[in-house]
Design an enzyme around this catalytic site. Structure first.
Site, PDB file in Angstrom:
ATOM      1  NE  ARG A  27      66.980  21.383 -46.007  1.00  0.00           N
ATOM      2  CZ  ARG A  27      67.259  22.467 -45.294  1.00  0.00           C
ATOM      3  NH1 ARG A  27      66.500  22.799 -44.293  1.00  0.00           N
ATOM      4  NH2 ARG A  27      68.291  23.200 -45.587  1.00  0.00           N
ATOM      5  N   GLY A 105      73.864  23.837 -49.840  1.00  0.00           N
ATOM      6  CA  GLY A 105      74.456  25.171 -49.782  1.00  0.00           C
ATOM      7  C   GLY A 105      75.198  25.483 -51.065  1.00  0.00           C
ATOM      8  CE  LYS A 491      47.907  37.031 -43.712  1.00  0.00           C
ATOM      9  NZ  LYS A 491      48.356  36.832 -45.038  1.00  0.00           N
ATOM     10  CG  HIS A 510      39.568  61.885 -50.871  1.00  0.00           C
ATOM     11  ND1 HIS A 510      39.226  63.078 -51.474  1.00  0.00           N
ATOM     12  CD2 HIS A 510      40.921  61.849 -50.828  1.00  0.00           C
ATOM     13  CE1 HIS A 510      40.335  63.725 -51.807  1.00  0.00           C
ATOM     14  NE2 HIS A 510      41.373  63.004 -51.426  1.00  0.00           N
ATOM     15  CE  LYS A 609      48.725  28.085 -47.399  1.00  0.00           C
ATOM     16  NZ  LYS A 609      49.063  29.394 -46.854  1.00  0.00           N
TER      17      LYS A 609
END
Ligand code: AGP
Length: 614
Positions: A27, A105, A491, A510, A609
């Site tokens: 985070r 926040g 994907k 084309h 990954k």
């Protein structure tokens, strides 16, 4: 997107706090800190900058200093207001040093509150918005309020989405927390109670979990948990059913990481945009490290990347050229380095890489640096090799991405690159400042719009299930719809292993149109841009040749809807921002088709990954 954990009770320990912080590191990892109250009524604070290093330091200190722990606050920071320094790391204290706060926040009205508090004699020791909370609480406590009432009164004066936890050394075992449009949970274990921003932080430590609603105040002590609204009216505690083990918690209850990450896109884009606009309405990119004077001298830009990152770079090419009039060349990283590119010190080379470790992009960037160009990397990984080596870095704030097929890092990359394009336009004065602010405000609306697209998940799943057995897919689009088409095809290839190709819609006749027949499914990127009519003509050309048509179109666009066998609806936005929304139905489609085919979407065959070989 900071992480918060706080604990109290006989069995509470500093070690638990630090362990919880390690689980929350995704985070924010700019700095970390803890504050603890001790049996002797004192409050200690340890803070350190530099992500993982700071957590290691905290862990060492925790081993040394955990004796006499009564209650504690822990925080891992992602900087919004104030640079990454120890002074700006949480917890923040009031003037007495006896009241600590951790916060997640933004306090939108912090400047006005800070002026008022400084005017009445409060001394601030950080540049953060958080510190106003500590001083506000201090004032209410001085006036005789108890911490719970001080938190309620302060919260009603704070504007913005946030959560915070406060701890007062005078009542050393009592934690008081509140939230508004930001995550916060309470957990109860054996002789220990917690408050945290996320369940995984306290999983295995707490066995019962409770919700905290917006504008509610929760008091957590060793003896119990009580909840009230901002006016002090008691509220019922609602339990959250959590049946996850740690691994499932990491997946947040989703079937797999890929679906979790697709659904995290509102947060990934929101966090990438957070804190990027100052009070004067200007874009600020603090970590960029490139001087505006240097940016004004740039006369050519190259963008390099691989796979999905390359597609994000392609969207950026349209935006940079349109907003800044600087010519942009786009290259696949592995091609760039061997093609003898023409660069000099007035060239900017932007490397797009979520991992910041892809060998081909890394090599392209070092080739660019060798040839004297300025280098900027857009990466999701703080301190990655490329982020360290480049002249400048712009981080996406998508959190760790585990699924091999990139989803949330892609939309965050587009958001970051568009921000960078706007910033360039701002420093070079190529776009009216009002237009910069207007586009930025459209960007701020994207997370909500993404959320809306995600509500179509079930209907997209139905369409995907009906496509099991289709052997060939084509994706067509124009302008920024073209990179979306390429990404939709990638994907699908990655996780369904089916042939899927993306083309510029105008290029079909084309050559590629020869492959179209009744066995083909064609996706058309048909949101309302100025090229909509031309795209629709291309869609017609494949429709009359028997292909099944799926259109990504704007909500309520009946003209487009009439042409598709299925329609994936997206809200309208600024045309250059559209890829952030348009790609999401394609991710969901690829995901559901791959799941229907029984494929492992998180670990597709043959892929890694991060590709660290040539
Ligand atoms: C995306 O789904 C792929 N896994 C792949 O194309 C990826 O985008 C590419 O390898 C680049 O990776 P990077 O962003 O970490 O440099």
């Amino acid at each position: 997107m900071c992480g918060i954990i706080a604990s109290t009770g006989e069995a509470a320990s500093l070690n638990d706090l630090v362990e919880g912080l390690a689980r929350l590191e995704y985070r924010g990892y700019d700095s970390a800190g803890v504050a603890v109250t001790r049996e002797d009524g004192t409050m200690d604070r340890i803070r350190a900058v530099d992500g993982t290093a700071s957590l290691k330091l905290l862990a060492e200190l925790a081993n040394d200093k955990s004796d006499g722990y009564i209650a504690g606050l822990g925080h891992t920071r992602w900087a919004t207001h104030g640079r990454v320094t120890t002074d700006n790391a949480h917890p923040h204290f009031d003037c007495t040093g006896g009241l600590g706060v951790v916060h997640n926040g933004i306090v939108e009205n912090f400047r006005e509150l800070k002026n008022e508090l400084e005017g009445s004699g409060h001394v601030f020791s950080s540049q953060t918005d958080t510190e106003v909370i500590a001083h506000l609480l201090e004032d209410y406590l001085k006036d005789g309020a108890i911490l719970k009432d001080a938190v309620a009164a302060s919260m009603s004066r704070l504007r913005g989405a946030m959560s915070f936890v406060a701890l007062d050394a005078n009542y050393p075992s009592v934690l008081v927390a509140t939230k508004r449009m930001a995550p916060l949970v309470v957990g109860s274990g054996s002789h220990v109670n917690f408050v945290a921003s996320d369940i995984p932080a306290i999983l295995g430590k707490a066995d019962t979990f409770y919700q905290v609603g917006d504008d509610q105040v929760v008091v957590v002590s060793p003896d119990g948990i009580s909840l009230s609204d901002l006016f002090g009216n008691p509220m019922e505690l609602a339990e959250i059913e959590v049946q996850w083990d740690l691994e499932a918690a990491a997946r947040g209850g989703f079937r797999d990481f890929m679906s979790k990450e697709i659904f995290e896109q509102p947060a990934a884009v929101r966090d990438t945009l957070l804190g990027r606009l100052n009070q004067e309405g200007e874009i600020v990119l603090d970590e960029m490290r490139l001087d505006p004077d240097e940016l004004r001298k740039i006369n050519k830009i190259f963008i390099v990347g691989c796979g999905t990152s390359y597609h994000a770079g392609m969207v950026a090419k349209y935006a940079i050229e349109h907003w800044t009039r600087i010519p942009v060349e786009l290259d696949i990283s592995s091609e760039f380095r061997y093609r003898d590119p023409v660069l000099d010190k007035e060239t900017l080379v932007i490397g797009v890489s979520q991992s910041g470790e892809t060998l081909d992009t890394m090599a392209a960037m070092s080739e660019a640096a060798k040839l004297g160009a300025k280098t900027l990397v857009v990466s999701n990984v703080m301190g990655s090799s490329m982020a360290r080596a480049a002249d400048a870095v712009l981080y996406t704030r998508a959190g760790p991405e585990i699924g091999v097929a990139a989803t949330k890092t892609h939309t965050a990359q587009i958001a970051a690159l568009l921000l960078m394009a706007l910033y360039l336009a701002q420093v070079r004065h190529s776009l009216d400042p009002h237009e910069v602010a207007r586009v930025f405000s459209d960007m701020v609306m994207l997370p909500e719009k993404i959320q809306k697209v995600l509500t179509s998940d079930a209907s997209i799943e139905e369409v995907a299930q009906a496509m099991v057995g289709v052997k060939r897919f084509y994706f067509i689009g124009r302008h920024v719809g073209y990179p979306v088409a390429l990404e939709g095809a990638l994907k699908l290839k990655e996780i369904s292993y089916l042939p899927a190709e993306g083309y510029p819609a105008g290029e079909l006749k084309h050559g590629p149109i020869a492959m179209i027949d009744a066995d083909a499914v064609v996706f058309g990127m048909a949101t309302r841009t100025r090229l909509w009519e031309k795209t629709i003509s291309n869609v017609e050309e494949v429709r009359v040749r028997g292909a099944q048509i799926i259109l990504v179109a704007n909500e309520g666009d009946s003209e487009s809807a009439a042409l598709g066998d299925a329609i994936f609806e997206v809200p309208e936005t600024h045309p250059l921002l559209a890829p952030v929304l348009d790609v999401i139905p394609l991710q969901l489609f690829a995901y559901h088709l791959a799941v229907s085919l029984g494929n492992d979407v998180d670990r597709p065959r043959n892929l890694a990954k991060t590709v660290t070989v040539e």
